[in-house]
Design a protein around this motif. Structure first.
Motif, short mmCIF file in Angstrom:
data_model
loop_
_atom_site.label_atom_id
_atom_site.label_comp_id
_atom_site.label_asym_id
_atom_site.label_seq_id
_atom_site.Cartn_x
_atom_site.Cartn_y
_atom_site.Cartn_z
N VAL A 53 0.96 -0.96 -0.05
CA VAL A 53 0.17 0.14 -0.28
C VAL A 53 0.88 1.37 0.12
N GLN A 54 0.58 2.46 -0.50
CA GLN A 54 1.44 3.71 -1.03
C GLN A 54 0.12 4.47 -0.05
N LEU A 55 0.62 5.78 0.79
CA LEU A 55 0.62 6.72 1.04
C LEU A 55 1.13 7.97 0.61
N VAL A 56 0.72 8.44 0.28
CA VAL A 56 1.27 9.78 -0.03
C VAL A 56 0.81 11.21 -0.04
N GLU A 57 1.07 12.31 1.17
CA GLU A 57 1.21 13.39 1.86
C GLU A 57 1.38 14.04 1.14
N SER A 58 0.86 15.25 1.68
CA SER A 58 0.60 16.94 0.71
C SER A 58 -0.06 17.54 1.81
N GLY A 59 0.73 18.86 1.74
CA GLY A 59 -0.22 19.64 2.54
C GLY A 59 0.32 21.16 3.18
N GLY A 60 1.92 20.66 3.22
CA GLY A 60 2.76 20.69 4.55
C GLY A 60 2.53 22.32 3.48
N GLY A 61 3.85 22.93 5.28
CA GLY A 61 4.07 24.31 4.76
C GLY A 61 4.56 25.02 5.04
N LEU A 62 4.81 26.52 5.51
CA LEU A 62 5.39 27.71 6.21
C LEU A 62 3.54 28.02 6.70
N VAL A 63 3.86 28.36 8.60
CA VAL A 63 2.05 29.54 8.51
C VAL A 63 3.61 29.69 9.67
N GLN A 64 2.60 31.28 10.22
CA GLN A 64 2.24 31.05 11.38
C GLN A 64 1.46 30.76 12.36
N ALA A 65 2.21 31.12 13.96
CA ALA A 65 1.52 30.06 15.48
C ALA A 65 0.28 31.14 15.05
N GLY A 66 -0.67 30.54 15.47
CA GLY A 66 -2.11 30.84 15.40
C GLY A 66 -2.64 30.18 13.93
N GLY A 67 -1.94 29.90 12.89
CA GLY A 67 -2.69 29.84 11.77
C GLY A 67 -3.22 28.32 12.10
N ALA A 68 -3.52 27.87 10.50
CA ALA A 68 -4.07 26.97 10.50
C ALA A 68 -3.39 25.82 9.06
N LEU A 69 -3.23 24.50 8.78
CA LEU A 69 -3.42 23.79 7.73
C LEU A 69 -4.02 22.90 7.84
N ARG A 70 -3.89 22.21 5.98
CA ARG A 70 -5.31 21.11 6.50
C ARG A 70 -3.79 20.34 5.62
N LEU A 71 -3.30 18.94 5.75
CA LEU A 71 -3.14 17.88 5.32
C LEU A 71 -4.11 16.78 4.64
N SER A 72 -3.39 16.52 4.43
CA SER A 72 -4.45 14.75 3.69
C SER A 72 -2.67 13.69 3.30
N CYS A 73 -3.57 12.85 3.27
CA CYS A 73 -2.79 11.41 2.36
C CYS A 73 -3.58 10.78 2.14
N VAL A 74 -3.17 10.33 0.58
CA VAL A 74 -4.17 9.47 0.14
C VAL A 74 -3.26 7.92 -0.04
N ALA A 75 -4.38 7.11 0.11
CA ALA A 75 -3.84 6.03 0.22
C ALA A 75 -4.02 5.30 -1.28
N SER A 76 -3.48 4.25 -1.90
CA SER A 76 -3.84 3.47 -3.03
C SER A 76 -4.72 2.31 -3.36
N THR A 77 -5.28 1.84 -1.85
CA THR A 77 -6.16 1.26 -1.89
C THR A 77 -7.50 1.90 -0.65
N SER A 78 -8.70 0.95 -0.72
CA SER A 78 -9.84 1.74 -0.43
C SER A 78 -9.23 1.71 1.24
N LEU A 79 -9.79 2.85 2.16
CA LEU A 79 -9.58 2.95 3.48
C LEU A 79 -10.13 2.19 4.40
N SER A 80 -11.89 1.53 3.44
CA SER A 80 -11.90 0.11 4.93
C SER A 80 -11.21 -0.90 5.17
N SER A 81 -10.10 -1.22 3.53
CA SER A 81 -9.23 -2.45 3.61
C SER A 81 -8.29 -1.75 4.75
N LEU A 82 -7.62 -1.26 5.43
CA LEU A 82 -6.29 -0.69 6.58
C LEU A 82 -7.48 -0.68 7.61
#
Length: 121
Positions: A2-31
């Motif tokens: 199974v492959q997992l690919v993350e994205s969404g990181g970066g530089l942000v100031q304190a108090g800010g927000a980020l959303r990370l994503s992780c895409v799996a190469s298979t259905s989540l229900s099988s994990l």
């Protein structure tokens, strides 16, 4: 494998927000689980949030009330919404899954390559 690919990181100031994503190469229900870990410079990798296929989610005490893990089964994607970020949240964030298999040892850990999150003060 199974492959997992993350994205969404970066530089942000304190108090800010980020959303990370992780895409799996298979259905989540099988994990068995899919979640997020992080590693700060000079420190060991630690749990941030983890979820089971039955929908149970656990959070590290340090992120409770600020981070939210969610799952989109139509996109095989797990998200980590990070709000009210602090400099101590800085690190490499990894997506990790426990993958069940039919033979001994009946499961293995799959890790993504990681995405850098930097929170400036």
């Amino acid at each position: 494998q199974v492959q997992l690919v993350e994205s969404g990181g970066g530089l942000v100031q304190a108090g800010g927000a980020l959303r990370l994503s992780c895409v799996a190469s298979t259905s989540l229900s099988s994990l068995k689980t899919v979640g997020w870990y992080r590693q700060a410079p000079g420190k060991q990798r630690e749990l941030v949030a983890d979820s089971t296929s039955s929908g149970v989610t656990v959070y590290a005490d340090s992120v409770k009330g600020r981070f939210v893990l969610s799952r989109d089964v139509t996109k095989n994607t797990v998200y980590l919404q990070m709000n009210s970020l602090k400099p101590e949240d800085t690190g490499i964030y990894y997506c990790k899954s426990i993958v069940p298999i039919a033979t001994v040892p009946y499961e293995y850990d799959s890790w993504g390559q990681g995405t850098q999150v930097t929170v400036s003060s």
